[in-house]
Design a protein around this motif. Structure first.
Motif, PDB file in Angstrom:
ATOM      1  N   TRP A  30      16.819 -49.997  -1.509  1.00 37.87           N
ATOM      2  CA  TRP A  30      17.459 -51.133  -0.845  1.00 37.87           C
ATOM      3  C   TRP A  30      17.368 -50.971   0.679  1.00 37.87           C
ATOM      4  CZ3 TRP A  30      19.405 -55.635  -2.730  1.00 37.87           C
ATOM      5  CH2 TRP A  30      20.139 -56.413  -1.882  1.00 37.87           C
ATOM      6  N   ASP A  31      17.660 -49.769   1.165  1.00 33.99           N
ATOM      7  CA  ASP A  31      17.577 -49.521   2.606  1.00 33.99           C
ATOM      8  C   ASP A  31      16.154 -49.665   3.111  1.00 33.99           C
ATOM      9  OD1 ASP A  31      20.276 -49.059   2.762  1.00 33.99           O
ATOM     10  OD2 ASP A  31      20.105 -46.879   2.697  1.00 33.99           O
ATOM     11  N   ASN A  32      15.190 -49.161   2.365  1.00 28.65           N
ATOM     12  CA  ASN A  32      13.785 -49.246   2.767  1.00 28.65           C
ATOM     13  C   ASN A  32      13.295 -50.686   2.734  1.00 28.65           C
ATOM     14  OD1 ASN A  32      11.258 -48.342   3.541  1.00 28.65           O
ATOM     15  ND2 ASN A  32      10.588 -48.048   1.441  1.00 28.65           N
ATOM     16  N   ARG A  33      13.800 -51.469   1.805  1.00 26.44           N
ATOM     17  CA  ARG A  33      13.307 -52.827   1.615  1.00 26.44           C
ATOM     18  C   ARG A  33      13.957 -53.830   2.559  1.00 26.44           C
ATOM     19  NH1 ARG A  33      10.768 -56.888   1.236  1.00 26.44           N
ATOM     20  NH2 ARG A  33      10.424 -58.140  -0.597  1.00 26.44           N
ATOM     21  N   PHE A  34      15.263 -53.718   2.796  1.00 21.74           N
ATOM     22  CA  PHE A  34      15.985 -54.775   3.484  1.00 21.74           C
ATOM     23  C   PHE A  34      16.597 -54.382   4.828  1.00 21.74           C
ATOM     24  CE2 PHE A  34      16.220 -56.027  -1.018  1.00 21.74           C
ATOM     25  CZ  PHE A  34      15.578 -57.248  -0.920  1.00 21.74           C
ATOM     26  N   VAL A  35      16.578 -53.115   5.198  1.00 25.07           N
ATOM     27  CA  VAL A  35      17.150 -52.700   6.480  1.00 25.07           C
ATOM     28  C   VAL A  35      16.026 -52.609   7.498  1.00 25.07           C
ATOM     29  CG1 VAL A  35      18.391 -50.869   7.695  1.00 25.07           C
ATOM     30  CG2 VAL A  35      19.038 -51.468   5.362  1.00 25.07           C
ATOM     31  N   LYS A  36      16.273 -53.168   8.670  1.00 23.02           N
ATOM     32  CA  LYS A  36      15.255 -53.195   9.715  1.00 23.02           C
ATOM     33  C   LYS A  36      15.037 -51.787  10.267  1.00 23.02           C
ATOM     34  CE  LYS A  36      14.027 -55.686  13.888  1.00 23.02           C
ATOM     35  NZ  LYS A  36      14.454 -56.679  14.875  1.00 23.02           N
ATOM     36  N   ASP A  37      13.775 -51.415  10.474  1.00 18.96           N
ATOM     37  CA  ASP A  37      13.441 -50.107  11.033  1.00 18.96           C
ATOM     38  C   ASP A  37      13.777 -50.070  12.523  1.00 18.96           C
ATOM     39  OD1 ASP A  37      12.470 -49.273   8.605  1.00 18.96           O
ATOM     40  OD2 ASP A  37      10.396 -49.785   9.079  1.00 18.96           O
ATOM     41  N   LYS A  38      14.029 -48.862  13.010  1.00 23.00           N
ATOM     42  CA  LYS A  38      14.298 -48.690  14.431  1.00 23.00           C
ATOM     43  C   LYS A  38      12.990 -48.809  15.214  1.00 23.00           C
ATOM     44  CE  LYS A  38      18.148 -45.555  13.689  1.00 23.00           C
ATOM     45  NZ  LYS A  38      18.659 -44.201  13.882  1.00 23.00           N
ATOM     46  N   ALA A  39      13.092 -49.331  16.431  1.00 22.48           N
ATOM     47  CA  ALA A  39      11.921 -49.450  17.293  1.00 22.48           C
ATOM     48  C   ALA A  39      11.498 -48.060  17.751  1.00 22.48           C
ATOM     49  CB  ALA A  39      12.239 -50.317  18.498  1.00 22.48           C
ATOM     50  N   PRO A  40      10.201 -47.829  17.915  1.00 20.62           N
ATOM     51  CA  PRO A  40       9.761 -46.507  18.368  1.00 20.62           C
ATOM     52  C   PRO A  40      10.208 -46.239  19.803  1.00 20.62           C
ATOM     53  CG  PRO A  40       7.914 -48.028  18.293  1.00 20.62           C
ATOM     54  CD  PRO A  40       9.089 -48.736  17.685  1.00 20.62           C
ATOM     55  N   GLU A  41      10.424 -44.972  20.099  1.00 25.27           N
ATOM     56  CA  GLU A  41      10.832 -44.554  21.444  1.00 25.27           C
ATOM     57  C   GLU A  41       9.677 -44.777  22.431  1.00 25.27           C
ATOM     58  OE1 GLU A  41      13.777 -43.154  22.405  1.00 25.27           O
ATOM     59  OE2 GLU A  41      14.621 -43.433  20.398  1.00 25.27           O
ATOM     60  N   PRO A  42       9.980 -45.224  23.635  1.00 19.21           N
ATOM     61  CA  PRO A  42       8.903 -45.376  24.625  1.00 19.21           C
ATOM     62  C   PRO A  42       8.373 -44.006  25.042  1.00 19.21           C
ATOM     63  CG  PRO A  42      11.034 -45.840  25.608  1.00 19.21           C
ATOM     64  CD  PRO A  42      11.256 -45.656  24.141  1.00 19.21           C
ATOM     65  N   GLN A  43       7.092 -43.950  25.302  1.00 22.54           N
ATOM     66  CA  GLN A  43       6.466 -42.690  25.681  1.00 22.54           C
ATOM     67  C   GLN A  43       6.616 -42.466  27.185  1.00 22.54           C
ATOM     68  OE1 GLN A  43       2.431 -42.959  24.421  1.00 22.54           O
ATOM     69  NE2 GLN A  43       2.935 -42.790  22.272  1.00 22.54           N
ATOM     70  N   ASP A  44       6.828 -41.206  27.557  1.00 24.04           N
ATOM     71  CA  ASP A  44       6.953 -40.865  28.970  1.00 24.04           C
ATOM     72  C   ASP A  44       5.589 -40.798  29.658  1.00 24.04           C
ATOM     73  OD1 ASP A  44       9.676 -40.718  28.704  1.00 24.04           O
ATOM     74  OD2 ASP A  44       9.696 -38.565  28.357  1.00 24.04           O
ATOM     75  N   GLU A  45       4.574 -40.434  28.896  1.00 23.04           N
ATOM     76  CA  GLU A  45       3.239 -40.296  29.460  1.00 23.04           C
ATOM     77  C   GLU A  45       2.580 -41.665  29.601  1.00 23.04           C
ATOM     78  OE1 GLU A  45       1.151 -37.813  26.789  1.00 23.04           O
ATOM     79  OE2 GLU A  45       2.567 -36.168  26.975  1.00 23.04           O
ATOM     80  N   PRO A  46       1.875 -41.899  30.686  1.00 27.51           N
ATOM     81  CA  PRO A  46       1.174 -43.185  30.814  1.00 27.51           C
ATOM     82  C   PRO A  46      -0.004 -43.234  29.836  1.00 27.51           C
ATOM     83  CG  PRO A  46       0.617 -41.744  32.640  1.00 27.51           C
ATOM     84  CD  PRO A  46       1.696 -41.049  31.853  1.00 27.51           C
ATOM     85  N   THR A  47      -0.250 -44.397  29.321  1.00 30.03           N
ATOM     86  CA  THR A  47      -1.361 -44.539  28.387  1.00 30.03           C
ATOM     87  C   THR A  47      -2.674 -44.587  29.168  1.00 30.03           C
ATOM     88  OG1 THR A  47      -1.097 -46.936  28.431  1.00 30.03           O
ATOM     89  CG2 THR A  47       0.021 -45.742  26.676  1.00 30.03           C
TER      90      THR A  47
END
Length: 68
Positions: A30-47
């Motif tokens: 239920w959690d995997n199907r209907f709960v929204k995932d957290k946004a990924p952390e921003p990276q400190d290193e420039p791309t």
């Protein structure tokens, strides 16, 4: 009418046993199907900028004309 009541009672009982036995796995699903995932952390290193295989400027156009 009694047969329908017994069938309904049987289905509810078996459904309850199934849910009670597998409640941990049902909760995870239920959690995997209907709960929204957290946004990924921003990276400190420039791309890094990607290098394009073809350059579209004047110098490369002149070089291509000389090669042709």
């Amino acid at each position: 009418m009694l047969n329908f009541l017994l069938i309904l009672l049987c289905l509810v009982t078996w459904g309850g046993v199934y849910v009670f036995h597998f409640r941990g796995q049902i909760t995870e699903w239920w959690d995997n199907r209907f709960v929204k995932d957290k946004a990924p952390e921003p990276q400190d290193e420039p791309t890094p900028e990607l290098q394009l295989p073809i350059r579209y400027d004047v110098a490369s156009a002149e070089t291509e004309k000389k090669d042709a």
